[in-house]
Design a protein around this motif. Structure first.
Motif, PDB file in Angstrom:
ATOM      1  N   LEU A  65       0.833  -1.206   0.000  1.00 23.31           N
ATOM      2  CA  LEU A  65       0.000   0.000   0.000  1.00 23.31           C
ATOM      3  C   LEU A  65       0.870   1.260   0.000  1.00 23.31           C
ATOM      4  CD1 LEU A  65      -2.843  -1.085   2.458  1.00 23.31           C
ATOM      5  CD2 LEU A  65      -3.080  -0.647   0.006  1.00 23.31           C
ATOM      6  N   THR A  66       1.959   1.219   0.765  1.00 21.70           N
ATOM      7  CA  THR A  66       2.887   2.348   0.796  1.00 21.70           C
ATOM      8  C   THR A  66       3.528   2.539  -0.577  1.00 21.70           C
ATOM      9  OG1 THR A  66       3.333   2.016   3.148  1.00 21.70           O
ATOM     10  CG2 THR A  66       4.978   3.244   1.901  1.00 21.70           C
ATOM     11  N   ALA A  67       3.937   1.425  -1.196  1.00 23.11           N
ATOM     12  CA  ALA A  67       4.554   1.509  -2.528  1.00 23.11           C
ATOM     13  C   ALA A  67       3.551   2.047  -3.545  1.00 23.11           C
ATOM     14  CB  ALA A  67       5.062   0.129  -2.961  1.00 23.11           C
ATOM     15  N   ARG A  68       2.297   1.588  -3.452  1.00 21.35           N
ATOM     16  CA  ARG A  68       1.284   2.077  -4.394  1.00 21.35           C
ATOM     17  C   ARG A  68       1.049   3.572  -4.208  1.00 21.35           C
ATOM     18  NH1 ARG A  68      -4.756  -0.064  -4.151  1.00 21.35           N
ATOM     19  NH2 ARG A  68      -4.704   1.261  -2.316  1.00 21.35           N
ATOM     20  N   ALA A  69       1.034   4.019  -2.956  1.00 29.95           N
ATOM     21  CA  ALA A  69       0.856   5.450  -2.699  1.00 29.95           C
ATOM     22  C   ALA A  69       2.003   6.244  -3.313  1.00 29.95           C
ATOM     23  CB  ALA A  69       0.753   5.707  -1.192  1.00 29.95           C
ATOM     24  N   GLU A  70       3.221   5.704  -3.253  1.00 32.72           N
ATOM     25  CA  GLU A  70       4.379   6.363  -3.880  1.00 32.72           C
ATOM     26  C   GLU A  70       4.215   6.404  -5.399  1.00 32.72           C
ATOM     27  OE1 GLU A  70       7.257   7.930  -2.750  1.00 32.72           O
ATOM     28  OE2 GLU A  70       6.080   7.955  -0.899  1.00 32.72           O
ATOM     29  N   PHE A  71       3.754   5.297  -5.978  1.00 31.36           N
ATOM     30  CA  PHE A  71       3.490   5.285  -7.420  1.00 31.36           C
ATOM     31  C   PHE A  71       2.450   6.343  -7.774  1.00 31.36           C
ATOM     32  CE2 PHE A  71       5.341   0.967  -7.637  1.00 31.36           C
ATOM     33  CZ  PHE A  71       6.051   1.075  -8.821  1.00 31.36           C
ATOM     34  N   ASP A  72       1.353   6.372  -7.005  1.00 29.56           N
ATOM     35  CA  ASP A  72       0.288   7.348  -7.273  1.00 29.56           C
ATOM     36  C   ASP A  72       0.819   8.778  -7.203  1.00 29.56           C
ATOM     37  OD1 ASP A  72      -1.537   5.298  -7.577  1.00 29.56           O
ATOM     38  OD2 ASP A  72      -2.418   5.517  -5.577  1.00 29.56           O
ATOM     39  N   ARG A  73       1.652   9.056  -6.173  1.00 21.20           N
ATOM     40  CA  ARG A  73       2.209  10.395  -6.014  1.00 21.20           C
ATOM     41  C   ARG A  73       3.130  10.736  -7.187  1.00 21.20           C
ATOM     42  NH1 ARG A  73       6.783  12.306  -4.768  1.00 21.20           N
ATOM     43  NH2 ARG A  73       7.671  10.332  -4.115  1.00 21.20           N
ATOM     44  N   THR A  74       3.999   9.806  -7.551  1.00 15.58           N
ATOM     45  CA  THR A  74       4.935  10.042  -8.654  1.00 15.58           C
ATOM     46  C   THR A  74       4.186  10.241  -9.964  1.00 15.58           C
ATOM     47  OG1 THR A  74       6.639   8.732  -7.546  1.00 15.58           O
ATOM     48  CG2 THR A  74       6.898   9.053  -9.923  1.00 15.58           C
ATOM     49  N   ILE A  75       3.175   9.428 -10.201  1.00 15.13           N
ATOM     50  CA  ILE A  75       2.387   9.558 -11.434  1.00 15.13           C
ATOM     51  C   ILE A  75       1.691  10.914 -11.470  1.00 15.13           C
ATOM     52  CG2 ILE A  75       0.320   8.691 -12.618  1.00 15.13           C
ATOM     53  CD1 ILE A  75       1.265   5.840 -11.719  1.00 15.13           C
ATOM     54  N   ALA A  76       1.086  11.313 -10.354  1.00 20.25           N
ATOM     55  CA  ALA A  76       0.379  12.599 -10.313  1.00 20.25           C
ATOM     56  C   ALA A  76       1.342  13.756 -10.564  1.00 20.25           C
ATOM     57  CB  ALA A  76      -0.325  12.761  -8.969  1.00 20.25           C
ATOM     58  N   GLU A  77       2.512  13.716  -9.926  1.00 20.26           N
ATOM     59  CA  GLU A  77       3.504  14.777 -10.121  1.00 20.26           C
ATOM     60  C   GLU A  77       3.998  14.796 -11.568  1.00 20.26           C
ATOM     61  OE1 GLU A  77       6.577  14.062  -7.250  1.00 20.26           O
ATOM     62  OE2 GLU A  77       5.341  14.763  -5.571  1.00 20.26           O
ATOM     63  N   THR A  78       4.241  13.621 -12.139  1.00 19.39           N
ATOM     64  CA  THR A  78       4.732  13.536 -13.513  1.00 19.39           C
ATOM     65  C   THR A  78       3.682  14.037 -14.494  1.00 19.39           C
ATOM     66  OG1 THR A  78       6.115  11.653 -12.900  1.00 19.39           O
ATOM     67  CG2 THR A  78       5.688  11.963 -15.252  1.00 19.39           C
ATOM     68  N   GLU A  79       2.425  13.634 -14.284  1.00 22.05           N
ATOM     69  CA  GLU A  79       1.360  14.104 -15.166  1.00 22.05           C
ATOM     70  C   GLU A  79       1.192  15.622 -15.072  1.00 22.05           C
ATOM     71  OE1 GLU A  79      -1.948  11.687 -13.903  1.00 22.05           O
ATOM     72  OE2 GLU A  79      -1.581  10.196 -15.473  1.00 22.05           O
ATOM     73  N   ALA A  80       1.296  16.168 -13.865  1.00 18.19           N
ATOM     74  CA  ALA A  80       1.181  17.624 -13.703  1.00 18.19           C
ATOM     75  C   ALA A  80       2.322  18.329 -14.430  1.00 18.19           C
ATOM     76  CB  ALA A  80       1.173  17.997 -12.219  1.00 18.19           C
TER      77      ALA A  80
END
Length: 115
Positions: A65-80
């Motif tokens: 879950l922690t790793a997925r949250a990191e993926f979600d954060r990285t994806i959101a930052e990259t998309e922005a």
């Protein structure tokens, strides 16, 4: 007296029979108790095993879950950041087209004045 002796013998036989019956019932109960104690021990063992497995799964799940949250954060930052790049590229393209148009007009005016 023989009648009393016979009665005593009858009572004695009945007492022995009752005691034997009680002993048989106790032995049957002991078998049931042993079976339930064995079942209880097996269930407690299973509970320990399952509790350990549950603990390992919970730990693994927490890490994932922690790793997925990191993926979600990285994806959101990259998309922005990518959206900002797209916006900047469009702005740059619009400026370039405008300047190209201005340069083309200026060049055409000079060419027409030179002729």
């Amino acid at each position: 007296m023989t009648q009393q002796g016979a009665a005593l013998q009858t009572y004695n036989n009945e007492l022995v029979k009752c005691i034997e019956e009680l002993c048989f019932k106790r032995d049957e109960l002991n078998k049931q108790i042993k079976q339930e104690e064995d079942e209880k021990a097996r269930l407690q063992h299973d509970i320990r095993i399952l509790t350990e497995k549950l603990s390992r799964v919970n730990e693994s799940l927490a890490r994932r879950l922690t790793a997925r949250a990191e993926f979600d954060r990285t994806i959101a930052e990259t998309e922005a950041a990518y959206m900002k790049i797209l916006e900047s590229s469009q702005t740059l393209l619009n400026v370039l087209k405008k300047e190209t148009g201005n340069l083309t007009k200026a060049t055409e005016l000079r060419n027409s004045k030179d002729h």
